[in-house]
Design a protein around this motif. Structure first.
Motif, PDB file in Angstrom:
ATOM      1  N   GLY A  92     -28.303  -1.429 -37.114  1.00  0.00           N
ATOM      2  CA  GLY A  92     -29.246  -0.602 -37.872  1.00  0.00           C
ATOM      3  C   GLY A  92     -30.635  -1.235 -37.910  1.00  0.00           C
ATOM      4  O   GLY A  92     -31.624  -0.574 -38.251  1.00  0.00           O
ATOM      5  N   CYS A  93     -30.746  -2.501 -37.546  1.00  0.00           N
ATOM      6  CA  CYS A  93     -32.035  -3.218 -37.625  1.00  0.00           C
ATOM      7  C   CYS A  93     -32.991  -2.685 -36.546  1.00  0.00           C
ATOM      8  O   CYS A  93     -32.610  -2.615 -35.371  1.00  0.00           O
ATOM      9  N   PRO A  94     -34.226  -2.321 -36.915  1.00  0.00           N
ATOM     10  CA  PRO A  94     -35.162  -1.814 -35.908  1.00  0.00           C
ATOM     11  C   PRO A  94     -35.315  -2.824 -34.760  1.00  0.00           C
ATOM     12  O   PRO A  94     -35.430  -4.025 -34.998  1.00  0.00           O
ATOM     13  N   GLY A  95     -35.264  -2.342 -33.545  1.00  0.00           N
ATOM     14  CA  GLY A  95     -35.448  -3.223 -32.380  1.00  0.00           C
ATOM     15  C   GLY A  95     -34.155  -3.754 -31.796  1.00  0.00           C
ATOM     16  O   GLY A  95     -34.149  -4.335 -30.718  1.00  0.00           O
ATOM     17  N   ILE A  96     -33.028  -3.538 -32.501  1.00  0.00           N
ATOM     18  CA  ILE A  96     -31.743  -4.039 -31.986  1.00  0.00           C
ATOM     19  C   ILE A  96     -30.978  -2.892 -31.322  1.00  0.00           C
ATOM     20  O   ILE A  96     -30.742  -1.852 -31.944  1.00  0.00           O
TER      21      ILE A  96
ATOM     22  N   ARG B 132     -17.403 -19.652 -39.039  1.00  0.00           N
ATOM     23  CA  ARG B 132     -18.604 -18.963 -39.527  1.00  0.00           C
ATOM     24  C   ARG B 132     -19.091 -17.998 -38.446  1.00  0.00           C
ATOM     25  O   ARG B 132     -18.869 -18.213 -37.251  1.00  0.00           O
ATOM     26  N   PRO B 133     -19.769 -16.891 -38.856  1.00  0.00           N
ATOM     27  CA  PRO B 133     -20.187 -15.884 -37.873  1.00  0.00           C
ATOM     28  C   PRO B 133     -21.458 -16.246 -37.091  1.00  0.00           C
ATOM     29  O   PRO B 133     -22.422 -16.740 -37.679  1.00  0.00           O
ATOM     30  N   LEU B 134     -21.403 -15.961 -35.794  1.00  0.00           N
ATOM     31  CA  LEU B 134     -22.593 -16.029 -34.936  1.00  0.00           C
ATOM     32  C   LEU B 134     -22.901 -14.594 -34.517  1.00  0.00           C
ATOM     33  O   LEU B 134     -22.010 -13.884 -34.013  1.00  0.00           O
ATOM     34  N   LEU B 135     -24.156 -14.173 -34.720  1.00  0.00           N
ATOM     35  CA  LEU B 135     -24.568 -12.816 -34.348  1.00  0.00           C
ATOM     36  C   LEU B 135     -25.302 -12.864 -33.010  1.00  0.00           C
ATOM     37  O   LEU B 135     -26.268 -13.612 -32.864  1.00  0.00           O
ATOM     38  N   ILE B 136     -24.808 -12.070 -32.051  1.00  0.00           N
ATOM     39  CA  ILE B 136     -25.401 -12.047 -30.708  1.00  0.00           C
ATOM     40  C   ILE B 136     -25.994 -10.652 -30.500  1.00  0.00           C
ATOM     41  O   ILE B 136     -25.277  -9.654 -30.623  1.00  0.00           O
ATOM     42  N   CYS B 137     -27.307 -10.595 -30.236  1.00  0.00           N
ATOM     43  CA  CYS B 137     -27.987  -9.282 -30.193  1.00  0.00           C
ATOM     44  C   CYS B 137     -28.630  -9.016 -28.835  1.00  0.00           C
ATOM     45  O   CYS B 137     -29.086  -9.929 -28.153  1.00  0.00           O
ATOM     46  N   VAL B 138     -28.705  -7.719 -28.503  1.00  0.00           N
ATOM     47  CA  VAL B 138     -29.506  -7.262 -27.369  1.00  0.00           C
ATOM     48  C   VAL B 138     -30.658  -6.448 -27.961  1.00  0.00           C
ATOM     49  O   VAL B 138     -30.422  -5.563 -28.794  1.00  0.00           O
ATOM     50  N   LYS B 139     -31.904  -6.782 -27.523  1.00  0.00           N
ATOM     51  CA  LYS B 139     -33.065  -6.049 -28.066  1.00  0.00           C
ATOM     52  C   LYS B 139     -33.247  -4.724 -27.330  1.00  0.00           C
ATOM     53  O   LYS B 139     -32.897  -4.615 -26.157  1.00  0.00           O
ATOM     54  N   LYS B 140     -33.848  -3.747 -28.023  1.00  0.00           N
ATOM     55  CA  LYS B 140     -34.266  -2.517 -27.341  1.00  0.00           C
ATOM     56  C   LYS B 140     -35.428  -2.872 -26.415  1.00  0.00           C
ATOM     57  O   LYS B 140     -36.178  -3.821 -26.715  1.00  0.00           O
ATOM     58  N   PRO B 141     -35.620  -2.124 -25.304  1.00  0.00           N
ATOM     59  CA  PRO B 141     -36.697  -2.470 -24.377  1.00  0.00           C
ATOM     60  C   PRO B 141     -38.035  -2.576 -25.113  1.00  0.00           C
ATOM     61  O   PRO B 141     -38.397  -1.692 -25.887  1.00  0.00           O
ATOM     62  N   GLY B 142     -38.736  -3.695 -24.912  1.00  0.00           N
ATOM     63  CA  GLY B 142     -40.075  -3.892 -25.492  1.00  0.00           C
ATOM     64  C   GLY B 142     -40.083  -4.305 -26.944  1.00  0.00           C
ATOM     65  O   GLY B 142     -41.163  -4.555 -27.507  1.00  0.00           O
ATOM     66  N   ALA B 143     -38.920  -4.413 -27.603  1.00  0.00           N
ATOM     67  CA  ALA B 143     -38.914  -4.739 -29.042  1.00  0.00           C
ATOM     68  C   ALA B 143     -39.271  -6.209 -29.268  1.00  0.00           C
ATOM     69  O   ALA B 143     -38.965  -7.062 -28.443  1.00  0.00           O
ATOM     70  N   GLU B 144     -39.891  -6.475 -30.409  1.00  0.00           N
ATOM     71  CA  GLU B 144     -40.412  -7.823 -30.699  1.00  0.00           C
ATOM     72  C   GLU B 144     -39.529  -8.590 -31.682  1.00  0.00           C
ATOM     73  O   GLU B 144     -39.863  -9.682 -32.080  1.00  0.00           O
TER      74      GLU B 144
END
Ligand code: AMP
Length: 547
Positions: free
Chosen positions: A462-466, A482-494
């Motif tokens: 739900g986070c903008p750019g993710i 403990r949790p590790l969060l692995i994210c892919v950004k939307k194209p061009g997101a900062e």
């Protein structure tokens, strides 16, 4: 005393016969492997399936023979469904995304005799054919011209259409009648650990499952429906929807190998699709296409329901379908071992006055058990847990389309009450809605309590750019994991780690906050389009969490 009604077996051929007789002109539309659209109808599909059955008999296919397909969703694959099963032979639908080692294992384990494949898989077959000693004949699913042009170097090989050249229609042919408990299809689980395991469905289990998925309170199929099968015919019989379409006379739309956002959007629009089914990654790709091209799905499409299963649907997906598409995202849960449907998330009459946000809260649950499926949650000692929406436990299931044992496996899989352990952890609320907490393998065990990787991932996307998110457990000296969060950004997101953590603040329990956030170009997916957590655990096994 026995009842005195007719004892007719529940056979899959009866579904096709019904479609042919009562819905002969209803279309089956395929975006072919080559690209152009192909159209036929239930009458033509029935006729070709019968000719194919006769041709297969000439090839020695009989009751109990093993016939394999390595193919995408096309009318030819559907013809094979009905012809092979109609004869009482077993259709083994192979997932082409399996590793070569797993492909070799399952073809040999199943002892497949004939293998049909989409022409683009010819290089794979060329490479593996010597490792398939039980296969005595290979057929390419394509027009004969394409087969001759490609001329693959495969032994005992022919084009699929040659089977029809030698086989005229025979009006005297009728589908054989046999015991409804006969095997119909074989599907292997994707086997992220160890070898894949075979699940062998029967005509009876398939026809019963089919009646239930067709109900309007379930997935819902009807004569005025147009169903787009994004879910592959090799993923648990496309969740049973091809049979439901035949039984109710729905129009079917098959995308072949074209699962990109544009192809799916065009089919939804051009074929006036009302019901579509697929895993969350497919719907993400559809959203990206809509965003990149500024499309207006609410105006272009008439998609009433989109079924999502295989992985949890994030809230933003439910919201987006409702707001931008006018579509109800129908959350469903099940598994290969369950044919697959277990629970489906329809609203109850008492939910009629809820606000959209309150509705989304319900739609995020996986749903309520359909008729025929019994469910319970139990603790580690097998004790039933209350249905209060809070207590979680191992989700166990029982019913006539649920596995008893694996193919060629001796082990009884069921507990003393006849329930199968799904490997999922869930809560069940007072209304019977199941919410999946996690796969038992994926849940993060922190300080003696559980953190749901599903809930964390849903919050993070739900986070903008993710664009996509995955959560895995890493070992921790004090808290165990403990949790590790692995994210892919939307194209061009900062977006960066601080922004993600700030976004999550207040949306999850404080102690659930991931210890670290990392960014990757893409996430590895399993053969059925789920995030490949085992692979991620290997990649990040040495990752050091900040103190
Ligand atoms: P498969 O046999 O490949 O269809 O995978 C079945 C597994 O996928 C289930 O045991 C769940 O762990 C997961 N799964 C299926 N549907 C859902 C859903 N709606 N939400 C979360 N996980 C799901």
């Amino acid at each position: 005393m026995l009842g005195q009604m007719q004892d007719k077996p529940l056979l899959i051929s009866s579904l096709l016969e019904h479609a042919e007789r009562f819905h002969p002109n209803v279309e089956i539309v395929t975006k072919t492997v080559e690209g152009p659209i192909h159209r036929c109808n239930w009458r033509e599909l029935g006729e070709r399936s019968r000719r194919l059955a006769i041709a297969l008999q000439k090839q020695g296919v009989k009751h109990g023979s093993m016939v394999a397909t390595l193919a995408t969703n096309t009318y030819r694959h559907l013809e094979l469904y009905f012809a092979v099963m109609g004869l009482g032979a077993v259709l083994h639908t192979i997932n082409p995304r399996l590793s070569p080692e797993h492909l070799e294992y399952i073809v040999n384990h199943a002892e497949d005799e004939i293998l049909f494949f989409d022409l683009p898989f010819a290089p794979l077959i060329e490479k593996l054919q010597s490792r398939f000693p039980t296969v005595r004949r290979f057929y390419a699913l394509a027009n004969q011209d394409s087969v001759e042009t490609a001329a693959p170097a495969i032994r005992d090989f022919a084009g699929y259409e040659t089977l029809f050249d030698d086989t005229p229609a025979d009006p005297s042919f009728t589908w054989p009648q046999f015991d409804e408990r006969s095997a119909s299809t074989l599907c292997y689980t994707s086997g992220t650990t160890g070898n894949p395991k075979g699940v062998l469905y029967s005509h009876r289990s398939t026809v019963l499952h089919n009646h239930v998925i067709s109900l309007s309170d379930s997935l819902g199929s009807s004569a005025d429906a147009t169903i787009l099968l994004v879910v592959p015919l090799f993923h648990v019989n496309a969740w049973g929807l091809p049979y439901a379409a035949a039984m109710t006379g729905a129009k079917l739309v098959l995308p072949g190998p074209h699962l990109d956002g544009k192809s799916i959007y065009d089919l939804l629009r051009d074929e006036r699709v009302t019901l579509a089914a697929g895993v969350p990654t497919i719907w993400q790709m559809l959203f990206q296409h809509v965003d990149a091209n500024g499309l207006k799905p609410r105006e272009d499409l008439c998609l009433k329901d989109a079924v999502v299963g295989g992985s949890a649907a994030p809230r933003m997906m439910i919201e987006r379908f409702d707001r931008d598409f006018g579509t109800f995202l129908l959350h469903a849960w099940g598994m290969t071992e369950m044919s697959p449907l277990g629970v489906v998330c329809r609203l109850l009459p008492k939910h009629a006055d809820l606000s959209p946000s309150q509705r989304y809260d319900i739609q995020m649950k996986q749903g309520r058990a359909v008729y025929g499926v019994q469910i319970k949650i139990v603790d580690d000692d097998g004790q039933r847990q209350p249905h209060d929406g809070k207590a979680s436990g191992k989700l166990m299931v029982s019913g006539p389309w649920i596995i008893g044992r694996y193919f060629k496996g001796d082990d009884n899989l069921l507990d003393s009450e006849g329930f199968f352990d799904t490997g999922d952890i869930a809560t069940i609320d007072e209304d019977g809605y199941v919410t999946l907490v996690d796969r038992s393998k994926d849940v993060i065990k922190s300080g003696g309590e559980w953190i749901s990787s599903i809930d964390l991932e849903n919050a993070a996307v739900g986070c903008p750019g993710i664009a996509m998110a995955a959560v895995i457990a890493l070992p921790h000296p004090k808290w165990q994991e403990r949790p590790l969060l692995i994210c892919v950004k939307k194209p061009g997101a900062e977006v960066d780690k601080a922004a993600v953590l700030a976004y999550l603040d207040g949306k999850i329990a404080k102690w659930w906050t991931p210890d670290d956030v990392v960014f990757v170009e893409s996430l590895p997916l399993t053969a059925t389009g789920k995030i490949y957590k085992l692979g991620l655990r290997q990649v990040f096994k040495d990752h050091e969490l900040p103190a």
